[in-house]
Design a protein around this motif. Structure first.
Motif, PDB file in Angstrom:
ATOM      1  N   SER A  77      63.571  43.613  45.614  1.00 31.41           N
ATOM      2  CA  SER A  77      64.143  42.323  45.077  1.00 31.41           C
ATOM      3  C   SER A  77      64.440  42.227  43.355  1.00 31.41           C
ATOM      4  CB  SER A  77      63.497  40.975  45.748  1.00 31.41           C
ATOM      5  OG  SER A  77      64.617  39.799  45.402  1.00 31.41           O
ATOM      6  N   PRO A  78      65.552  42.695  43.034  1.00 29.55           N
ATOM      7  CA  PRO A  78      65.410  42.716  41.601  1.00 29.55           C
ATOM      8  C   PRO A  78      65.611  41.399  40.753  1.00 29.55           C
ATOM      9  CG  PRO A  78      67.561  43.524  42.548  1.00 29.55           C
ATOM     10  CD  PRO A  78      66.939  43.106  43.469  1.00 29.55           C
ATOM     11  N   GLU A  79      65.214  41.436  39.664  1.00 30.69           N
ATOM     12  CA  GLU A  79      65.563  40.112  39.126  1.00 30.69           C
ATOM     13  C   GLU A  79      66.790  40.591  38.093  1.00 30.69           C
ATOM     14  OE1 GLU A  79      62.435  38.361  36.299  1.00 30.69           O
ATOM     15  OE2 GLU A  79      60.818  38.885  37.779  1.00 30.69           O
ATOM     16  N   ILE A  80      68.036  39.575  38.441  1.00 34.44           N
ATOM     17  CA  ILE A  80      69.197  39.682  37.776  1.00 34.44           C
ATOM     18  C   ILE A  80      69.269  38.255  37.222  1.00 34.44           C
ATOM     19  CG2 ILE A  80      71.574  40.264  38.077  1.00 34.44           C
ATOM     20  CD1 ILE A  80      70.942  41.719  40.894  1.00 34.44           C
ATOM     21  N   HIS A  81      69.568  38.338  35.963  1.00 31.16           N
ATOM     22  CA  HIS A  81      69.276  37.092  35.077  1.00 31.16           C
ATOM     23  C   HIS A  81      70.735  36.272  35.288  1.00 31.16           C
ATOM     24  CE1 HIS A  81      65.262  37.699  33.927  1.00 31.16           C
ATOM     25  NE2 HIS A  81      65.675  38.929  33.620  1.00 31.16           N
ATOM     26  N   ASP A  82      71.856  37.136  35.370  1.00 29.61           N
ATOM     27  CA  ASP A  82      73.198  36.589  34.942  1.00 29.61           C
ATOM     28  C   ASP A  82      74.185  37.437  35.426  1.00 29.61           C
ATOM     29  OD1 ASP A  82      73.247  38.118  32.632  1.00 29.61           O
ATOM     30  OD2 ASP A  82      72.998  36.440  31.243  1.00 29.61           O
ATOM     31  N   VAL A  83      75.325  36.833  35.459  1.00 31.36           N
ATOM     32  CA  VAL A  83      76.720  37.812  35.695  1.00 31.36           C
ATOM     33  C   VAL A  83      76.827  38.885  34.811  1.00 31.36           C
ATOM     34  CG1 VAL A  83      79.188  37.911  35.922  1.00 31.36           C
ATOM     35  CG2 VAL A  83      77.735  36.098  36.937  1.00 31.36           C
ATOM     36  N   ASP A 134      72.380  34.760  44.613  1.00 32.66           N
ATOM     37  CA  ASP A 134      71.463  33.772  43.457  1.00 32.66           C
ATOM     38  C   ASP A 134      72.393  33.727  42.059  1.00 32.66           C
ATOM     39  OD1 ASP A 134      69.855  33.096  45.565  1.00 32.66           O
ATOM     40  OD2 ASP A 134      68.088  34.392  44.647  1.00 32.66           O
ATOM     41  N   VAL A 135      72.486  34.723  41.686  1.00 34.16           N
ATOM     42  CA  VAL A 135      73.136  35.070  40.473  1.00 34.16           C
ATOM     43  C   VAL A 135      74.660  34.219  40.271  1.00 34.16           C
ATOM     44  CG1 VAL A 135      74.346  36.714  38.739  1.00 34.16           C
ATOM     45  CG2 VAL A 135      72.105  37.292  39.729  1.00 34.16           C
ATOM     46  N   LEU A 136      75.387  34.497  41.374  1.00 32.28           N
ATOM     47  CA  LEU A 136      76.683  33.842  41.515  1.00 32.28           C
ATOM     48  C   LEU A 136      76.555  32.410  41.751  1.00 32.28           C
ATOM     49  CD1 LEU A 136      78.133  36.557  43.851  1.00 32.28           C
ATOM     50  CD2 LEU A 136      78.684  36.215  41.387  1.00 32.28           C
TER      51      LEU A 136
END
Length: 196
Positions: A77-83, A134-136
């Protein structure tokens, strides 16, 4: 490693681990999941079938480990901060010719080897899709996407755009060119980066 530090039995060889995963990746890209076998992997890696089976009890687990190793073993489950980070990550993968071929083989596995596709989705895909949704959602909440955007549908559209790129664009595009394509898709979805 001294004899005192060894566990009972033969020590695992990192060289054998790497050779197995490399051989499996080559075969998966060349032939696809259905046409790749433990025996072929062992032969190409220069090890016995027993050596492969000690590490991977079946082909599905071997191929899942192979795919993860090819992507640098990212967290489930990667941490993607933003678009912007999402865009950069996708562009990086889609600009790599070998990873593009691998992705096309994985897409083909949905039909050719549904067990592999299902196991991969259960183990990793669902968690990674959640991180992307979640990012979206956060982008929508910050006003970067239209207020009535549905993150599930946006993710479907974006995933479709990635597959379209894999299907019709050459494998020679740069990360910048891929990002430009993805950014155009995001723009059509109403994405407006902050400070623009």
């Amino acid at each position: 490693m001294s004899a005192d530090n060894r566990v009972a039995g033969r020590p695992r060889s990192r060289e054998a681990d790497a050779a197995i995963l490399d051989a499996a990746l080559e075969l998966l890209i060349e032939r696809g999941a259905e046409a790749t076998s433990i025996e072929q992997v062992a032969r190409r890696a220069g090890v016995t079938r027993a050596t492969v089976y000690r590490r991977f009890p079946d082909k599905t687990r071997l191929l899942i480990a192979t795919v993860e190793a090819a992507y640098g073993n990212p967290p489930p489950s990667p941490e993607i901060h933003d678009v912007e980070q999402l865009l950069a990550g996708w562009a990086h993968v889609l600009a790599d010719p070998r990873q593009r071929r691998l992705l096309r083989r994985l897409y083909g596995a949905i039909e050719d080897n549904p067990e592999l596709a299902r196991a991969y989705q259960d183990q990793f895909g669902r968690h990674r899709d959640r991180a992307r949704r979640d990012v979206l959602e956060r982008a929508r909440d910050r006003g970067q996407l239209p207020a009535d955007s549905d993150p599930d549908i946006l993710l479907d559209v974006l995933t479709g755009a990635v597959w379209q790129h894999l299907a019709v664009r050459p494998d020679t595009g740069t990360a910048g060119e891929v990002e430009q394509f993805l950014r155009a898709v995001f723009h059509q979805l109403g994405y407006r980066p902050e400070n623009h």
